[in-house]
Design an enzyme around this catalytic site. Structure first.
Site, PDB file in Angstrom:
ATOM      1  N   THR A 192      -7.623  16.797   7.064  1.00  0.00           N
ATOM      2  CA  THR A 192      -7.935  18.190   6.787  1.00  0.00           C
ATOM      3  C   THR A 192      -8.155  18.474   5.312  1.00  0.00           C
ATOM      4  O   THR A 192      -8.743  19.487   4.964  1.00  0.00           O
ATOM      5  CB  THR A 192      -6.766  19.046   7.279  1.00  0.00           C
ATOM      6  OG1 THR A 192      -5.558  18.374   6.894  1.00  0.00           O
ATOM      7  CG2 THR A 192      -6.770  19.148   8.779  1.00  0.00           C
TER       8      THR A 192
ATOM      9  N   ILE B 117     -12.091  30.241   0.231  1.00  0.00           N
ATOM     10  CA  ILE B 117     -12.277  28.815   0.509  1.00  0.00           C
ATOM     11  C   ILE B 117     -11.726  28.031  -0.681  1.00  0.00           C
ATOM     12  O   ILE B 117     -12.221  28.128  -1.805  1.00  0.00           O
ATOM     13  CB  ILE B 117     -13.772  28.504   0.750  1.00  0.00           C
ATOM     14  CG1 ILE B 117     -14.292  29.302   1.954  1.00  0.00           C
ATOM     15  CG2 ILE B 117     -13.969  27.008   0.958  1.00  0.00           C
ATOM     16  CD1 ILE B 117     -13.562  29.053   3.268  1.00  0.00           C
TER      17      ILE B 117
ATOM     18  N   ASN C   4     -11.555  24.763  -1.197  1.00  0.00           N
ATOM     19  CA  ASN C   4     -12.391  23.637  -1.621  1.00  0.00           C
ATOM     20  C   ASN C   4     -13.608  23.568  -0.703  1.00  0.00           C
ATOM     21  O   ASN C   4     -13.519  23.137   0.441  1.00  0.00           O
ATOM     22  CB  ASN C   4     -11.574  22.338  -1.537  1.00  0.00           C
ATOM     23  CG  ASN C   4     -12.375  21.126  -1.992  1.00  0.00           C
ATOM     24  OD1 ASN C   4     -13.602  21.090  -1.883  1.00  0.00           O
ATOM     25  ND2 ASN C   4     -11.682  20.123  -2.498  1.00  0.00           N
TER      26      ASN C   4
ATOM     27  N   GLU D  28     -10.333  24.806  12.925  1.00  0.00           N
ATOM     28  CA  GLU D  28     -10.684  25.044  14.326  1.00  0.00           C
ATOM     29  C   GLU D  28     -11.865  25.997  14.522  1.00  0.00           C
ATOM     30  O   GLU D  28     -12.643  25.844  15.461  1.00  0.00           O
ATOM     31  CB  GLU D  28      -9.435  25.543  15.076  1.00  0.00           C
ATOM     32  CG  GLU D  28      -8.441  24.401  15.195  1.00  0.00           C
ATOM     33  CD  GLU D  28      -7.023  24.794  15.546  1.00  0.00           C
ATOM     34  OE1 GLU D  28      -6.594  24.468  16.647  1.00  0.00           O
ATOM     35  OE2 GLU D  28      -6.329  25.397  14.705  1.00  0.00           O
TER      36      GLU D  28
END
Lengths: 174, 741
Positions: free
Chosen positions: B470, B632, B634, B708
């Site tokens: 992840t 966000i 990265n 997800e």
């Protein structure tokens, strides 16, 4: 009443003895005592402590165990260690320049393009890509690379970035 | 540092083969365990003969229900952080077989080669009973699920509101359909494995494949009645999880049991076939009825789901609530029921319930939009929900789904679409364009972290979380580096070790928010501590300054009014007598702030398919996902997660399914040659847009997870594109060629 029967007819009472073998892995000659039915994959992981080569299915279905044998990409789970005494075996641990420690261009490109997530299929993908380039059949076309890299599964779904990484290396090497 | 497209900090270890996974810790004097699996689905083991195996040189022991060591008595001791209500499965507990592939023996030998061979010599007689595994045969027996702690994160449906039946009957436009998908198995590339190192005084160091080292530790201590200091679980790298590692799997139990009995180190690796012997995405049948008024406003929504579970646990998913979150219809009835069958308990699999329910509702919405003669995208704008009626009409903490629709449509070229089915072609093939909405929870739970400024002025941060691919290592390094103003190369983040501060299992897309917040509060606390020390240093340029007067940059604490006045972090360590300076912190969700809001990440997927009607083949030639997931951290690793989710969407829509022969209750395609997942050639042009979304309610970082949400919209978008290409509504997944011929 169901009975589990032996998958091997006339199973032997005693197993064949282990035997000495010598393998040349990443340029080094190494000696082992192995049962003759030890796969090259298990020999690398359990006896040579080279765990960079991954076991993803043990059936030649996923490509995670891909290594280079005399420069050709091979699923190491589908071949026995004893068959490779006279061959040069290269694993992911042997791809970087042994003198300088410099990564193989594909290793760097995989990092730069984020061509992996969990990293488990990565050594197989990189060895497979090296083998594909050695085969010399591929021009720098995405659809061709996709086809020729389809023996290596990636459950994280990093495929688009894997193709990007390979294309970048091919562009530089041209 | 936060928000920059940094390359994965664990990249070098992964591309050189140095990253070590559970079965790769080659501890001294290791022995090998191989699991024997049941070949019946239900019944009793009447005889299990291990004589031949035990006679083989190199075999140390064969464990079965007859000779297994005693373990804990109560069910409670086998529960883990992701246990559904019920009675957890206990390996080798007794002579009863509850599902096909159940572990019934463990052969331990001093080499893998001997153990594997010896496992084939075990003879077993069963008294087999008839088994029931086919959900479709038992729909009429579906019942309400037992509720439990699991429903905190996976809520059951709300009570109906309005009168959906009457509204449906009276509306001018309506549709009804049944949607079915079969079982799926996670199949991470790394097979489940545990290496138990048997140490001095019986202390166990356990290298386990898990999405939560602390979860495995808890399970082992309880099941084997051990104290926490006797059990350390280490899991620095995980070769994919997708939910399969949310519960401790049976190889952990068996490896620990054998190690303790033999007082030896033991490794147990499952085979790829055995990856079908625990946990799956449950087959689910959904019935949907929708109706709209003449201007395309939803008038009635009915969404019912019936899913399978095992005979021993009530595994539940949130399947139908998403419909209520996405569509605020005054007449809505949502329901969710279960049927127990002779199989292992299902298990959370990437976007559990979400990918199931959203596929159905988003296909149904597309169908209704067509019946109303409205563009599917316009239909979604018309029925855009500003509040979440499933959570007492709360507003969303943030919801930039409109921007996802707009930006995704523009990037994709949606306006060039001709709406009639079969109206677009490329040479011989039919082209279809479809779209759908995606949604997933934006959760946060408590976690702890430690931050240490080391003797050589580097920052070491740790938390017992996981990185299943992840990007946890990378984003936590970024957060820590930003807060203490240090270059990335001087910051190391470590995880996956129960000696580290407590973190929950890595699931539900909550790690970035949860562990990220823990790293944030801990680094902030360390920063304050360092500032206090710096201020007290003799001749300190910071003397007299407050914490608000300084900032951290280039490994120094600097005064805002004159950044040249500073104290280096190394100098603080030196002043501290050369001792490291550490701080431990806990982050808790700000419930007071969060409670008035529904919190979700959103997405829109736009897909092009090519369908060759002669062969029934479907190829996703390009797709755009526009995602609103807060800040966000990265964009590089986040993009990879969304792309990975999109590939899973292609897989779910077109390829993967575990097929069972219900006469025997046994999977027929339990290998990677016959269980199809996308290969490189199946994945073409995938594009990701992160739309800007500011959210100061979800958590202090404003981040929503992205593991997800990238999957959820894809299956419906693909099915809708297949309809647009062919004029055929295929309601069941996967859409394989037999459904199109």
């Amino acid at each position: 009443m169901l009975t589990e029967t032996l998958p091997v007819a006339n199973a032997p009472d005693a197993l064949p003895a282990t035997q000495p073998i010598e393998l040349t892995i990443n340029g080094q000659k190494r000696q082992f005592r192995l049962a003759p039915w030890t796969t090259l994959l298990d020999a690398l992981r359990e006896y040579a402590n080279l765990t960079g080569t991954k076991k993803g299915c043990d059936h030649g279905q996923c490509g995670a165990c891909t290594v280079l044998i005399d420069g050709k990409r091979v699923n190491s789970c589908l071949t026995l260690a004893v068959m490779h005494e006279d061959h040069a075996i290269t694993t992911i641990e042997g791809l970087a320049d042994s003198a300088t420690g410099q990564f193989h261009p594909l290793q760097q490109a995989f990092i730069d393009h984020d061509a992996f997530q969990c990293g488990y299929c990565t050594p197989g993908q990189i060895c497979s890509a090296v083998g594909m380039l050695n085969e010399g059949k591929v021009e720098n076309k995405a659809d061709q690379i996709r086809e020729l890299m389809s023996g290596n599964l990636c459950r994280c779904g990093a495929y688009p970035h894997i193709v990007d990484a390979i294309q970048e290396v091919m562009k530089k090497e041209r | 540092m936060i928000g920059k497209p940094i390359s994965r900090v664990d990249g070098p270890e992964k591309v050189t083969g140095q990253a070590k996974y559970a079965a790769e810790f080659n501890v001294p004097d290791l022995t090998y365990g191989v699991v024997v699996s049941s070949t019946i689905t239900k019944g009793t083991i009447t005889r299990i003969d291990t004589t031949k195996a035990l006679a083989l040189e190199g075999v140390l022991e064969v464990f079965t229900h007859k000779n297994r060591p005693k373990t804990a008595w109560f069910d409670m001791s086998y529960k883990d952080q992701d246990s559904p209500p019920g009675s957890p499965f206990r390996p080798l507990h007794d002579d009863q077989v509850k599902y096909n592939g159940q572990p019934i023996a463990l052969v331990v030998a001093d080499t893998f080669e001997v153990a594997r061979y010896a496992a084939t010599l075990i003879e077993v007689d069963y008294d087999a009973e008839p088994c029931e595994t086919d959900l479709l045969k038992h729909l009429h027996e579906a019942r309400d699920p037992e509720s439990g702690v699991a429903n905190v994160f996976k809520p059951l449906p709300p009570k109906p509101r309005g009168n959906s039946a009457a509204a449906y009957a009276n509306a001018p436009v309506s549709m009804s359909a049944r949607y079915i998908h079969g079982m799926q198995h996670h199949n991470p590339m790394e097979m489940f494995a545990t290496t138990v190192e048997y140490g001095r005084n019986g202390k166990l160091t356990i290298y386990d494949k898990t999405q939560g080292a602390t979860n495995s530790q808890l399970y082992v201590t309880q099941a084997f009645n051990l104290s926490f200091d006797q059990v350390r679980v280490v899991s620095p790298y995980v070769g994919g999880g997708f939910g399969s590692g949310l519960r401790p799997q049976y190889q952990l139990f068996l490896a620990v049991m054998a190690a303790r009995a033999l007082k030896r180190s033991v490794r147990v690796s499952l085979t790829r076939q055995q990856m079908w012997s625990f946990g799956h995405r449950p087959a689910t049948v959904q019935n949907i009825r929708l109706a709209a008024d003449s201007d395309g406003k939803l008038a009635a929504v009915e969404h019912e789901a019936i899913a399978e579970t095992s005979q021993f646990e009530d595994y539940t998913e949130t399947v139908v609530n998403w419909t209520g979150k996405l569509y605020d219809c005054p007449n809505s009835t949502l329901s969710y029921k279960l049927k127990s069958l002779d199989m292992y308990s299902p298990l959370d699999m990437r976007a559990p319930g979400g990918v199931t329910g959203v596929h159905a509702i988003e296909c149904a919405i597309d169908e209704l939009a067509y019946k109303a003669g409205i563009d599917p995208l316009d239909f979604r704008f018309k029925n855009y929900s500003e509040k979440d009626w499933t959570e007492k009409d709360k507003p969303y903490s943030s919801k930039e789904l409109r921007a996802c629709f707009t930006q995704g449509a523009e990037r994709f070229g949606w306006s060039n679409r001709t709406p009639e089915p079969r109206s677009m072609r490329r040479g011989h093939t039919l082209i279809g364009w479809g779209m759908a909405t995606g949604i997933w929870d934006a959760s946060q739970v408590p976690a702890r972290a430690e931050a240490v400024l080391t003797v050589n002025g580097k920052l070491r941060v740790s938390s017992a979380t996981a990185d299943i691919g992840t990007g946890t290592y990378t984003i936590m390094t970024q957060i820590a580096a930003e807060l203490l103003g240090m270059p990335l190369e001087n910051v190391i983040f470590r995880l996956g070790d129960t000696d580290m501060p407590l973190a929950p299992i890595q699931g539900g897309s909550w790690t970035a928010a949860t562990v990220g917040s823990a790293v944030k509060v801990t680094c902030e606390a360390l920063a304050k501590k360092l500032f206090k020390l710096a201020r007290k240093m003799p001749g300190s340029p910071l003397a007299g300054a407050d914490f608000d007067d300084v900032f951290f940059a280039s490994s120094h604490i600097r005064l805002r009014r004159d950044p040249s006045l500073s104290v280096s972090l190394q100098a603080i360590v030196d002043q501290n007598g050369g001792r490291a300076i550490s701080e431990t912190g806990t982050s808790l969700p700000n419930v007071l702030k969060q409670k008035d809001y529904s919190r979700s990440a959103h997405a829109a997927a736009f897909v092009e398919v090519e369908v060759d009607e002669d062969f029934g083949t479907v190829v996703v030639t390009r797709a755009v996902s526009a995602v609103a997931a807060g800040r966000i951290l990265n964009p590089k690793t986040a993009r990879s997660q969304i792309i990975g989710g999109m590939v899973w969407g292609i897989s779910s829509a077109l390829q993967e399914e575990s097929i069972m022969d219900h006469r025997y209750g046994r999977y027929m395609n339990h290998n990677l040659a016959e269980y199809h997942i996308p290969v490189c050639a199946d994945v073409r042009d995938l594009d990701v847009i992160f739309v800007e979304e500011v959210d100061d309610i979800v958590n202090p970082l404003g981040v929503k997870g992205v593991g997800e949400v990238g999957l959820v919209a894809m299956p419906a978008a693909i099915a809708n594109a297949v309809f647009h290409a062919t004029g055929k509504r295929i309601h069941d997944l996967p859409i394989q060629l037999d459904k199109l011929l």
